[in-house]
Design an enzyme around this catalytic site. Sequence first.
Site, PDB file in Angstrom:
ATOM      1  N   MET A  13       0.130   8.842  11.234  1.00 31.63           N
ATOM      2  CA  MET A  13       0.145   7.369  11.176  1.00 31.63           C
ATOM      3  C   MET A  13       1.468   6.873  10.608  1.00 31.63           C
ATOM      4  O   MET A  13       2.014   5.852  11.074  1.00 31.63           O
ATOM      5  CB  MET A  13      -1.023   6.854  10.328  1.00 31.63           C
TER       6      MET A  13
ATOM      7  N   GLY B 261       0.857  -1.198   0.000  1.00 31.55           N
ATOM      8  CA  GLY B 261       0.000   0.000   0.000  1.00 31.55           C
ATOM      9  C   GLY B 261       0.885   1.238   0.000  1.00 31.55           C
ATOM     10  O   GLY B 261       0.497   2.298   0.480  1.00 31.55           O
ATOM     11  N   ALA B 262       2.076   1.070  -0.566  1.00 32.79           N
ATOM     12  CA  ALA B 262       3.129   2.086  -0.438  1.00 32.79           C
ATOM     13  C   ALA B 262       2.860   3.368  -1.217  1.00 32.79           C
ATOM     14  O   ALA B 262       3.517   4.388  -0.977  1.00 32.79           O
ATOM     15  CB  ALA B 262       4.473   1.488  -0.881  1.00 32.79           C
TER      16      ALA B 262
ATOM     17  N   ASP C  32      -2.449   5.587  18.667  1.00 29.32           N
ATOM     18  CA  ASP C  32      -3.201   5.898  19.881  1.00 29.32           C
ATOM     19  C   ASP C  32      -2.244   6.331  20.997  1.00 29.32           C
ATOM     20  O   ASP C  32      -2.540   7.247  21.766  1.00 29.32           O
ATOM     21  CB  ASP C  32      -4.023   4.677  20.329  1.00 29.32           C
TER      22      ASP C  32
ATOM     23  N   HIS D  61      -8.395  -0.788  18.637  1.00 33.46           N
ATOM     24  CA  HIS D  61      -8.179   0.454  17.894  1.00 33.46           C
ATOM     25  C   HIS D  61      -9.467   0.919  17.213  1.00 33.46           C
ATOM     26  O   HIS D  61      -9.582   0.918  15.992  1.00 33.46           O
ATOM     27  CB  HIS D  61      -7.049   0.277  16.865  1.00 33.46           C
TER      28      HIS D  61
ATOM     29  N   ARG E 162     -11.425   6.072   6.069  1.00 38.16           N
ATOM     30  CA  ARG E 162     -12.766   6.576   6.388  1.00 38.16           C
ATOM     31  C   ARG E 162     -13.037   7.946   5.778  1.00 38.16           C
ATOM     32  O   ARG E 162     -12.118   8.703   5.523  1.00 38.16           O
ATOM     33  CB  ARG E 162     -12.891   6.766   7.908  1.00 38.16           C
TER      34      ARG E 162
ATOM     35  N   GLY F 168      -1.808   7.282   1.015  1.00 38.48           N
ATOM     36  CA  GLY F 168      -1.632   8.441   1.901  1.00 38.48           C
ATOM     37  C   GLY F 168      -0.700   8.149   3.057  1.00 38.48           C
ATOM     38  O   GLY F 168       0.121   8.991   3.432  1.00 38.48           O
ATOM     39  N   ILE F 169      -0.815   6.972   3.648  1.00 38.86           N
ATOM     40  CA  ILE F 169       0.139   6.556   4.694  1.00 38.86           C
ATOM     41  C   ILE F 169       1.396   6.001   4.036  1.00 38.86           C
ATOM     42  O   ILE F 169       2.521   6.291   4.449  1.00 38.86           O
ATOM     43  CB  ILE F 169      -0.473   5.462   5.594  1.00 38.86           C
TER      44      ILE F 169
HETATM   45  N1  LIG Z   1      -3.937   1.566  12.467  1.00 35.10           N
HETATM   46  C1  LIG Z   1      -4.095   2.871  12.472  1.00 35.10           C
HETATM   47  O1  LIG Z   1      -3.871   3.534  13.492  1.00 35.10           O
HETATM   48  C2  LIG Z   1      -4.489   3.585  11.222  1.00 35.10           C
HETATM   49  C3  LIG Z   1      -4.293   4.979  11.124  1.00 35.10           C
HETATM   50  C4  LIG Z   1      -4.648   5.614   9.951  1.00 35.10           C
HETATM   51  C5  LIG Z   1      -5.194   4.882   8.884  1.00 35.10           C
HETATM   52  N2  LIG Z   1      -5.370   3.553   9.012  1.00 35.10           N
HETATM   53  C6  LIG Z   1      -5.905   2.746   7.904  1.00 35.10           C
HETATM   54  O2  LIG Z   1      -4.894   2.556   6.921  1.00 35.10           O
HETATM   55  C7  LIG Z   1      -5.501   2.280   5.666  1.00 35.10           C
HETATM   56  C8  LIG Z   1      -4.862   3.106   4.553  1.00 35.10           C
HETATM   57  O3  LIG Z   1      -5.109   4.466   4.747  1.00 35.10           O
HETATM   58  P1  LIG Z   1      -4.573   5.559   3.699  1.00 35.10           P
HETATM   59  O4  LIG Z   1      -4.983   6.889   4.206  1.00 35.10           O
HETATM   60  O5  LIG Z   1      -3.142   5.326   3.399  1.00 35.10           O
HETATM   61  O6  LIG Z   1      -5.454   5.192   2.415  1.00 35.10           O
HETATM   62  P2  LIG Z   1      -5.126   5.519   0.872  1.00 35.10           P
HETATM   63  O7  LIG Z   1      -6.370   5.254   0.111  1.00 35.10           O
HETATM   64  O8  LIG Z   1      -4.509   6.857   0.761  1.00 35.10           O
HETATM   65  O9  LIG Z   1      -4.011   4.449   0.489  1.00 35.10           O
HETATM   66  C9  LIG Z   1      -4.285   3.079   0.479  1.00 35.10           C
HETATM   67  C10 LIG Z   1      -3.411   2.434  -0.547  1.00 35.10           C
HETATM   68  O10 LIG Z   1      -3.698   1.046  -0.522  1.00 35.10           O
HETATM   69  C11 LIG Z   1      -3.593   0.600  -1.864  1.00 35.10           C
HETATM   70  N3  LIG Z   1      -4.247  -0.679  -2.050  1.00 35.10           N
HETATM   71  C12 LIG Z   1      -5.551  -0.972  -2.221  1.00 35.10           C
HETATM   72  N4  LIG Z   1      -5.714  -2.285  -2.430  1.00 35.10           N
HETATM   73  C13 LIG Z   1      -4.487  -2.844  -2.369  1.00 35.10           C
HETATM   74  C14 LIG Z   1      -4.003  -4.154  -2.512  1.00 35.10           C
HETATM   75  N5  LIG Z   1      -4.808  -5.190  -2.748  1.00 35.10           N
HETATM   76  N6  LIG Z   1      -2.682  -4.343  -2.406  1.00 35.10           N
HETATM   77  C15 LIG Z   1      -1.853  -3.320  -2.159  1.00 35.10           C
HETATM   78  N7  LIG Z   1      -2.248  -2.057  -2.024  1.00 35.10           N
HETATM   79  C16 LIG Z   1      -3.552  -1.821  -2.120  1.00 35.10           C
HETATM   80  C17 LIG Z   1      -4.216   1.723  -2.686  1.00 35.10           C
HETATM   81  O11 LIG Z   1      -3.828   1.623  -4.047  1.00 35.10           O
HETATM   82  C18 LIG Z   1      -3.661   2.935  -1.989  1.00 35.10           C
HETATM   83  O12 LIG Z   1      -2.450   3.370  -2.558  1.00 35.10           O
HETATM   84  C19 LIG Z   1      -6.994   2.550   5.860  1.00 35.10           C
HETATM   85  O13 LIG Z   1      -7.665   1.337   6.064  1.00 35.10           O
HETATM   86  C20 LIG Z   1      -7.042   3.369   7.132  1.00 35.10           C
HETATM   87  O14 LIG Z   1      -8.268   3.272   7.814  1.00 35.10           O
HETATM   88  C21 LIG Z   1      -5.027   2.893  10.154  1.00 35.10           C
HETATM   89  O1  LIG Z   2      -9.626   7.089  12.202  1.00 33.72           O
HETATM   90  C1  LIG Z   2      -9.363   6.417  11.211  1.00 33.72           C
HETATM   91  O2  LIG Z   2     -10.230   5.985  10.438  1.00 33.72           O
HETATM   92  C2  LIG Z   2      -7.933   6.128  10.879  1.00 33.72           C
HETATM   93  C3  LIG Z   2      -7.151   5.622  12.038  1.00 33.72           C
HETATM   94  O3  LIG Z   2      -7.673   4.463  12.580  1.00 33.72           O
HETATM   95  C4  LIG Z   2      -6.881   6.662  13.080  1.00 33.72           C
HETATM   96  O4  LIG Z   2      -6.982   6.359  14.255  1.00 33.72           O
HETATM   97  O5  LIG Z   2      -6.505   7.784  12.715  1.00 33.72           O
END
Ligand SMILES: NC(=O)c1ccc[n+]([C@@H]2O[C@H](COP(=O)([O-])OP(=O)(O)OC[C@H]3O[C@@H](n4cnc5c(N)ncnc54)[C@H](O)[C@@H]3O)[C@@H](O)[C@H]2O)c1
Ligand SMILES: O=C(O)C[C@H](O)C(=O)O
Length: 346
Positions: A260, A40-41, A182, A209, A113, A44-45
Amino acid sequence: MRTSMLTSIVRRSSTTGASYVSRRGFASGSAPERKVAVLGAAGGIGQPLSLLMKLNPLVSSLSLYDIAGTPGVAADVSHINTRSEVVGFAGEEQLGKALEGADVVIIPAGVPRKPGMTRDDLFNINAGIVKSLCTAIAKYCPNALVNMISNPVNSTVPIAAEVFKKAGTYDEKKLFGVTMLDVVRAKTFYAGKAKVNVAEVNLPVVGGHAGITILPLFSQATPKANLSNEEIVALTKRTQDGGTEVVEAKAGKGSATLSMAYAGAIFADACLKGLNGVPDVVECAFVQSNVTELPFFASKVRLGKNGVEEVLGLGPLNDYEKQGLEALKPELLSSIEKGIKFAKEN
Ligand SMILES: NC(=O)c1ccc[n+]([C@@H]2O[C@H](COP(=O)([O-])OP(=O)(O)OC[C@H]3O[C@@H](n4cnc5c(N)ncnc54)[C@H](O)[C@@H]3O)[C@@H](O)[C@H]2O)c1
Ligand SMILES: O=C(O)C[C@H](O)C(=O)O
């Protein structure tokens, strides 16, 4: 800019505040070879996380995978004059190569989200993504430590565990839900309220979480501060709603990405230090656990050469925290069971 200045961004351990150089147990340049894959490189993360992992001197090989867009991210990051070799992989046919030989796999793949959504609303899309990525991990790097960022973490970690069990590769010591954000938030909010140096703050955040399953233990926070009950309740709520605060501020453009990436980089660094034999590396993570009756639970974890060396207990809780612990259990259990059911049926 010098490498040493850049690495200072990620070099603080949130537990000890010590630097890579003083705590990793070997001189700069002699760190073992370590491959880190980010799945998922291009997201956004994924992009800032890839940058931060490129700055980490414990990484020798950085593998950047996404369904598209990774050649550009990899070319960009690869020009940074730090230790690791960077390779980008795009599309499912390249996933195996991206994973082969990985020591740590970080997964921020999946949809984020929008305002009004819960993390559980992401389940239908992200469960399938996590399942297919974990199936590939079981095949190509079954011994890697897996850092799960994709939401809902309370369900995606149990999904990963089931996938690995089916493949016969499950090792509970190697699977982590990343709850570090968190902890990062709780430390920041506590320092602001308690008027103490944020760099010195330490406290555990336990449970899961999502919403009330996130339970910061401010009674264990150091340095100690004389905060009122109302202040502790407000700090707890702000920590539990931290993700939503960012989702609303971004107004439809996603959820936390930069904080994140920082939190993910700190946690991956702790995993690498553990693998390298650095003693007393302790961070909070959502892992298979006996700390409560729930099969998975976030608490302090000692990291070592095989991943989880010890899941630490909760320590003393005050009445408010005890209530919070009991209140979170039904929701957390139901999210865990939802993940297990999905993995068993699909
Ligand atoms: N654990 C935490 O504390 C935390 C914090 C923030 C976000 N998140 C979660 O992290 C996830 C990613 O968030 P984001 O803002 O980077 O989203 P994003 O949409 O900006 O990026 C996600 C990436 O995943 C890629 N992707 C989709 N399907 C894929 C697959 N099968 N294989 C590889 N890559 C794939 C997309 O192409 C995209 O580049 C979300 O589910 C979000 O809720 C978790
Ligand atoms: O809140 C979210 O959907 C993303 C992530 O889990 C967060 O805590 O920022």
